[in-house]
Design a protein around this motif. Structure first.
Motif, PDB file in Angstrom:
ATOM      1  N   PRO A   1     -15.879  69.874 -55.509  1.00  0.00           N
ATOM      2  CA  PRO A   1     -17.307  69.430 -55.742  1.00  0.00           C
ATOM      3  C   PRO A   1     -17.412  70.370 -56.726  1.00  0.00           C
ATOM      4  CG  PRO A   1     -17.233  70.166 -53.167  1.00  0.00           C
ATOM      5  CD  PRO A   1     -15.535  69.378 -53.557  1.00  0.00           C
ATOM      6  N   ILE A   2     -17.389  71.562 -57.073  1.00  0.00           N
ATOM      7  CA  ILE A   2     -17.299  72.158 -57.459  1.00  0.00           C
ATOM      8  C   ILE A   2     -16.805  72.111 -58.747  1.00  0.00           C
ATOM      9  CG2 ILE A   2     -17.272  74.737 -58.709  1.00  0.00           C
ATOM     10  CD1 ILE A   2     -18.224  75.346 -55.614  1.00  0.00           C
ATOM     11  N   VAL A   3     -15.612  71.505 -59.181  1.00  0.00           N
ATOM     12  CA  VAL A   3     -15.150  72.037 -60.351  1.00  0.00           C
ATOM     13  C   VAL A   3     -15.511  70.004 -60.958  1.00  0.00           C
ATOM     14  CG1 VAL A   3     -12.914  72.213 -61.981  1.00  0.00           C
ATOM     15  CG2 VAL A   3     -13.552  73.943 -59.997  1.00  0.00           C
ATOM     16  N   TYR A   4     -15.293  69.530 -60.541  1.00  0.00           N
ATOM     17  CA  TYR A   4     -15.180  68.292 -60.833  1.00  0.00           C
ATOM     18  C   TYR A   4     -16.282  67.559 -60.006  1.00  0.00           C
ATOM     19  CZ  TYR A   4     -10.739  68.929 -62.922  1.00  0.00           C
ATOM     20  OH  TYR A   4      -9.945  69.353 -63.334  1.00  0.00           O
ATOM     21  N   PRO A   5     -17.383  67.895 -59.879  1.00  0.00           N
ATOM     22  CA  PRO A   5     -18.697  67.261 -59.070  1.00  0.00           C
ATOM     23  C   PRO A   5     -18.630  65.460 -59.270  1.00  0.00           C
ATOM     24  CG  PRO A   5     -19.340  68.489 -61.009  1.00  0.00           C
ATOM     25  CD  PRO A   5     -17.996  68.550 -60.939  1.00  0.00           C
ATOM     26  N   GLY A   6     -18.783  64.726 -57.931  1.00  0.00           N
ATOM     27  CA  GLY A   6     -18.490  63.538 -57.942  1.00  0.00           C
ATOM     28  C   GLY A   6     -17.310  63.022 -58.647  1.00  0.00           C
ATOM     29  N   GLN A   7     -16.406  63.527 -59.336  1.00  0.00           N
ATOM     30  CA  GLN A   7     -14.775  62.457 -59.099  1.00  0.00           C
ATOM     31  C   GLN A   7     -14.703  62.326 -58.431  1.00  0.00           C
ATOM     32  OE1 GLN A   7     -14.494  64.160 -63.642  1.00  0.00           O
ATOM     33  NE2 GLN A   7     -15.846  65.339 -62.811  1.00  0.00           N
ATOM     34  N   ARG A   8     -14.333  61.623 -57.196  1.00  0.00           N
ATOM     35  CA  ARG A   8     -13.535  61.611 -56.298  1.00  0.00           C
ATOM     36  C   ARG A   8     -11.884  61.485 -56.809  1.00  0.00           C
ATOM     37  NH1 ARG A   8     -16.002  59.961 -51.503  1.00  0.00           N
ATOM     38  NH2 ARG A   8     -17.691  59.819 -51.281  1.00  0.00           N
ATOM     39  N   GLY A   9     -11.055  62.281 -56.023  1.00  0.00           N
ATOM     40  CA  GLY A   9      -9.648  62.577 -56.010  1.00  0.00           C
ATOM     41  C   GLY A   9      -8.710  63.117 -57.318  1.00  0.00           C
ATOM     42  N   ALA A  10     -10.238  64.091 -58.584  1.00  0.00           N
ATOM     43  CA  ALA A  10      -9.500  64.293 -60.451  1.00  0.00           C
ATOM     44  C   ALA A  10      -9.217  65.311 -59.204  1.00  0.00           C
ATOM     45  CB  ALA A  10     -11.011  65.015 -60.176  1.00  0.00           C
ATOM     46  N   SER A  11      -8.917  65.211 -58.483  1.00  0.00           N
ATOM     47  CA  SER A  11      -8.140  67.454 -58.042  1.00  0.00           C
ATOM     48  C   SER A  11      -6.927  67.642 -57.391  1.00  0.00           C
ATOM     49  CB  SER A  11      -8.725  68.590 -57.382  1.00  0.00           C
ATOM     50  OG  SER A  11      -8.917  69.722 -57.108  1.00  0.00           O
ATOM     51  N   HIS A  12      -6.435  68.371 -57.862  1.00  0.00           N
ATOM     52  CA  HIS A  12      -4.985  68.734 -56.681  1.00  0.00           C
ATOM     53  C   HIS A  12      -5.440  68.768 -55.458  1.00  0.00           C
ATOM     54  CE1 HIS A  12      -5.722  72.986 -57.765  1.00  0.00           C
ATOM     55  NE2 HIS A  12      -6.329  73.389 -56.166  1.00  0.00           N
ATOM     56  N   ASP A  13      -5.013  68.659 -54.576  1.00  0.00           N
ATOM     57  CA  ASP A  13      -5.062  68.575 -52.541  1.00  0.00           C
ATOM     58  C   ASP A  13      -5.708  69.729 -52.656  1.00  0.00           C
ATOM     59  OD1 ASP A  13      -4.833  66.424 -50.394  1.00  0.00           O
ATOM     60  OD2 ASP A  13      -4.234  68.274 -49.318  1.00  0.00           O
ATOM     61  N   HIS A  14      -6.930  69.775 -51.843  1.00  0.00           N
ATOM     62  CA  HIS A  14      -7.345  70.791 -50.650  1.00  0.00           C
ATOM     63  C   HIS A  14      -7.564  70.553 -49.905  1.00  0.00           C
ATOM     64  CE1 HIS A  14      -9.489  71.484 -54.948  1.00  0.00           C
ATOM     65  NE2 HIS A  14      -8.341  73.420 -54.709  1.00  0.00           N
ATOM     66  N   THR A  15      -7.461  71.871 -48.755  1.00  0.00           N
ATOM     67  CA  THR A  15      -7.626  72.238 -47.494  1.00  0.00           C
ATOM     68  C   THR A  15      -9.226  72.496 -47.421  1.00  0.00           C
ATOM     69  OG1 THR A  15      -4.881  72.071 -46.944  1.00  0.00           O
ATOM     70  CG2 THR A  15      -6.833  72.804 -45.359  1.00  0.00           C
ATOM     71  N   PHE A  16     -10.088  71.872 -46.341  1.00  0.00           N
ATOM     72  CA  PHE A  16     -11.446  71.726 -46.351  1.00  0.00           C
ATOM     73  C   PHE A  16     -11.721  72.881 -44.950  1.00  0.00           C
ATOM     74  CE2 PHE A  16     -11.200  69.169 -49.576  1.00  0.00           C
ATOM     75  CZ  PHE A  16     -12.699  69.861 -50.703  1.00  0.00           C
ATOM     76  N   MET A  17     -12.949  73.682 -44.523  1.00  0.00           N
ATOM     77  CA  MET A  17     -12.516  74.569 -44.035  1.00  0.00           C
ATOM     78  C   MET A  17     -14.268  74.378 -43.695  1.00  0.00           C
ATOM     79  SD  MET A  17     -10.466  77.691 -43.543  1.00  0.00           S
ATOM     80  CE  MET A  17     -10.432  78.076 -45.144  1.00  0.00           C
ATOM     81  N   GLY A  18     -14.949  74.498 -42.240  1.00  0.00           N
ATOM     82  CA  GLY A  18     -16.430  74.471 -41.933  1.00  0.00           C
ATOM     83  C   GLY A  18     -17.014  73.037 -42.439  1.00  0.00           C
ATOM     84  N   ASN A  19     -17.551  73.288 -43.297  1.00  0.00           N
ATOM     85  CA  ASN A  19     -18.659  72.014 -43.288  1.00  0.00           C
ATOM     86  C   ASN A  19     -17.050  70.509 -43.436  1.00  0.00           C
ATOM     87  OD1 ASN A  19     -19.881  68.947 -44.028  1.00  0.00           O
ATOM     88  ND2 ASN A  19     -21.817  71.324 -44.684  1.00  0.00           N
ATOM     89  N   ARG A  20     -18.420  69.927 -42.494  1.00  0.00           N
ATOM     90  CA  ARG A  20     -16.812  68.462 -41.432  1.00  0.00           C
ATOM     91  C   ARG A  20     -17.176  67.630 -43.259  1.00  0.00           C
ATOM     92  NH1 ARG A  20     -14.333  68.996 -37.001  1.00  0.00           N
ATOM     93  NH2 ARG A  20     -16.026  70.109 -35.574  1.00  0.00           N
ATOM     94  N   SER A  21     -18.428  67.110 -43.393  1.00  0.00           N
ATOM     95  CA  SER A  21     -18.633  66.021 -44.520  1.00  0.00           C
ATOM     96  C   SER A  21     -18.140  66.897 -45.864  1.00  0.00           C
ATOM     97  CB  SER A  21     -20.106  66.258 -45.293  1.00  0.00           C
ATOM     98  OG  SER A  21     -20.406  67.288 -45.269  1.00  0.00           O
ATOM     99  N   THR A  22     -17.593  67.942 -46.712  1.00  0.00           N
ATOM    100  CA  THR A  22     -17.676  67.938 -48.215  1.00  0.00           C
ATOM    101  C   THR A  22     -16.452  66.894 -48.380  1.00  0.00           C
ATOM    102  OG1 THR A  22     -17.512  70.666 -46.675  1.00  0.00           O
ATOM    103  CG2 THR A  22     -16.700  70.654 -49.666  1.00  0.00           C
ATOM    104  N   ASN A  23     -17.257  66.461 -49.573  1.00  0.00           N
ATOM    105  CA  ASN A  23     -15.617  65.732 -50.300  1.00  0.00           C
ATOM    106  C   ASN A  23     -17.049  66.055 -51.678  1.00  0.00           C
ATOM    107  OD1 ASN A  23     -18.298  64.026 -51.145  1.00  0.00           O
ATOM    108  ND2 ASN A  23     -17.679  63.026 -49.259  1.00  0.00           N
ATOM    109  N   ALA A  24     -16.315  64.839 -53.022  1.00  0.00           N
ATOM    110  CA  ALA A  24     -16.317  65.142 -54.309  1.00  0.00           C
ATOM    111  C   ALA A  24     -17.723  65.227 -54.645  1.00  0.00           C
ATOM    112  CB  ALA A  24     -15.560  64.098 -55.202  1.00  0.00           C
ATOM    113  N   THR A  25     -17.998  64.591 -54.109  1.00  0.00           N
ATOM    114  CA  THR A  25     -19.975  64.463 -53.888  1.00  0.00           C
ATOM    115  C   THR A  25     -21.266  64.831 -53.646  1.00  0.00           C
ATOM    116  OG1 THR A  25     -20.319  62.362 -52.598  1.00  0.00           O
ATOM    117  CG2 THR A  25     -19.326  62.199 -54.548  1.00  0.00           C
ATOM    118  N   SER A  26     -20.328  66.379 -52.711  1.00  0.00           N
ATOM    119  CA  SER A  26     -21.178  67.190 -51.624  1.00  0.00           C
ATOM    120  C   SER A  26     -22.149  68.086 -52.706  1.00  0.00           C
ATOM    121  CB  SER A  26     -20.277  68.367 -51.050  1.00  0.00           C
ATOM    122  OG  SER A  26     -19.596  67.868 -50.220  1.00  0.00           O
TER     123      SER A  26
END
Length: 352
Positions: A98-123
């Motif tokens: 959501p920082i480098v590709y905001p609003g663009q689902r699936g645009a990045s390489h795979d990430h492992t997320f910690m902390g906020n449970r809802s983080t996604n491309a539209t965050s």
């Protein structure tokens, strides 16, 4: 999928919920290294207007800005530690950023997320703030993420709460103030070389396992029962004006050494001292490491992202009690070596 199931069960036992991956039925396999090098934290030619950046110019101004700050070069009272921990567990993985590709689902390489449970491309700041979290402190709804690690075709996820330090990066730890709401940045780069990673100002010991350390790339072998570890520090001096910039780095700076002295101070261009985040990640991988890689490439492509969504009073309490107060605190702001100083948070990690 056995590892993921085991990780999910371990996470559930710790009370942090089940780890998920993006896409029902999606194969949990590693992307090619070449694909990872071209996708991730390489900004698109023109960022789309989205969320916190409605004009799409890459600049997100702080409202209000922090002005009139002079970097402190005062000598503080001696305190070896000035830190607290944010212990946060993995929540899910996804090819989002959501920082480098905001609003663009699936645009990045795979990430492992910690902390906020809802983080996604539209965050955005509003969607993260106050959200459910896998951090011990309910007030920490911030999003933390890094490229996913694979061994062969299996994704290796850190198990349980990971250590994310909040420290002073400047000598005068008394000058450190809490993050502004909505601040975000990227630490490192997926396209950096091994030499660039080794020379990065956030480098701390490199990759390590067992008695091996100081490696910019993965070790060839890790003794049975050990874990693959890495620490990396973030810049901690802020320009006071922007919550983000087009390269997701220019609004932040590492401290500099004061000319003619040995003090670490913020540069005049970035005068506001903020907490220095340090990732300390532990991946459950041992034995032959020849098939280990990141979604972004080799070990030296490691990087991470931070998107601040702390509850302001909670963060302020921890920063003031532990960092400014010169203590070595756990996630509730308690220094076991100085019990007389008390804690910033209650036993359930909330404000008193």
């Amino acid at each position: 999928m056995g590892l993921l199931l085991g990780t999910a069960l371990a996470a559930s036992a710790l009370g942090v919920g089940t780890i998920t991956t993006a896409g029902a039925g999606q194969a949990d396999t590693a992307p090619s290294v070449s694909a990872g090098l071209h996708r991730g934290h390489v900004a698109p030619a023109a960022a789309p207007a989205f969320g916190d950046d409605p004009d799409g110019d890459g600049y997100i101004p702080a409202v209000p800005p922090v002005t009139g700050v002079t970097p402190s070069d005062a000598e503080p009272p001696t305190a070896y530690f000035h830190e607290f921990q944010a212990n946060c567990s993995v929540t899910h993985t996804a090819p989002d950023d959501p920082i480098v590709y905001p609003g663009q689902r699936g645009a990045s390489h795979d990430h492992t997320f910690m902390g906020n449970r809802s983080t996604n491309a539209t965050s955005v700041t509003a969607s993260l703030y106050g959200g459910a979290t896998a951090c011990l402190a309910p007030g920490d709804s911030s999003a933390y993420w890094m490229p996913s690690l694979y061994k062969g075709d299996k994704k290796i996820l850190p198990i349980g709460p990971q250590v994310i330090y909040y420290k002073s990066g400047v000598t005068d730890y008394r000058s450190v103030r809490p993050f502004p709401k909505g601040l975000r940045y990227v630490v490192g780069s997926p396209t950096q070389s091994a030499a660039e990673f080794r020379a990065h100002k956030g480098w701390v010991d490199g990759w390590e396992c067992g008695n091996t350390s100081g490696l910019p790339d993965f070790p060839q072998n890790c003794p049975a029962g050990t874990q693959l570890n890495l620490r990396m520090q973030a810049p901690s001096c802020w320009d006071g004006r922007n919550l983000d910039t087009p390269d997701h780095k220019a609004h932040m700076s590492y401290p500099v050494v004061k000319p003619g002295g040995n003090m670490d101070v913020c540069p005049p261009s970035h005068p506001v001292a903020l907490p220095m985040i340090e990732f300390k990640m532990a991946f459950p991988a041992d034995g032959d490491m020849s098939q280990v890689r990141l979604a972004s490439g080799r070990g030296y492509s490691f990087h991470y992202d931070f998107f601040n969504a702390w509850h302001e009073p909670t963060l302020a309490a921890l920063v003031n009690h532990c960092v400014v107060g010169g203590l070595q605190c756990n996630a509730r702001g308690y220094d076991e070596t100085k019990p007389h100083r008390g804690a910033a948070l209650t036993a359930d990690y909330r404000l008193p």
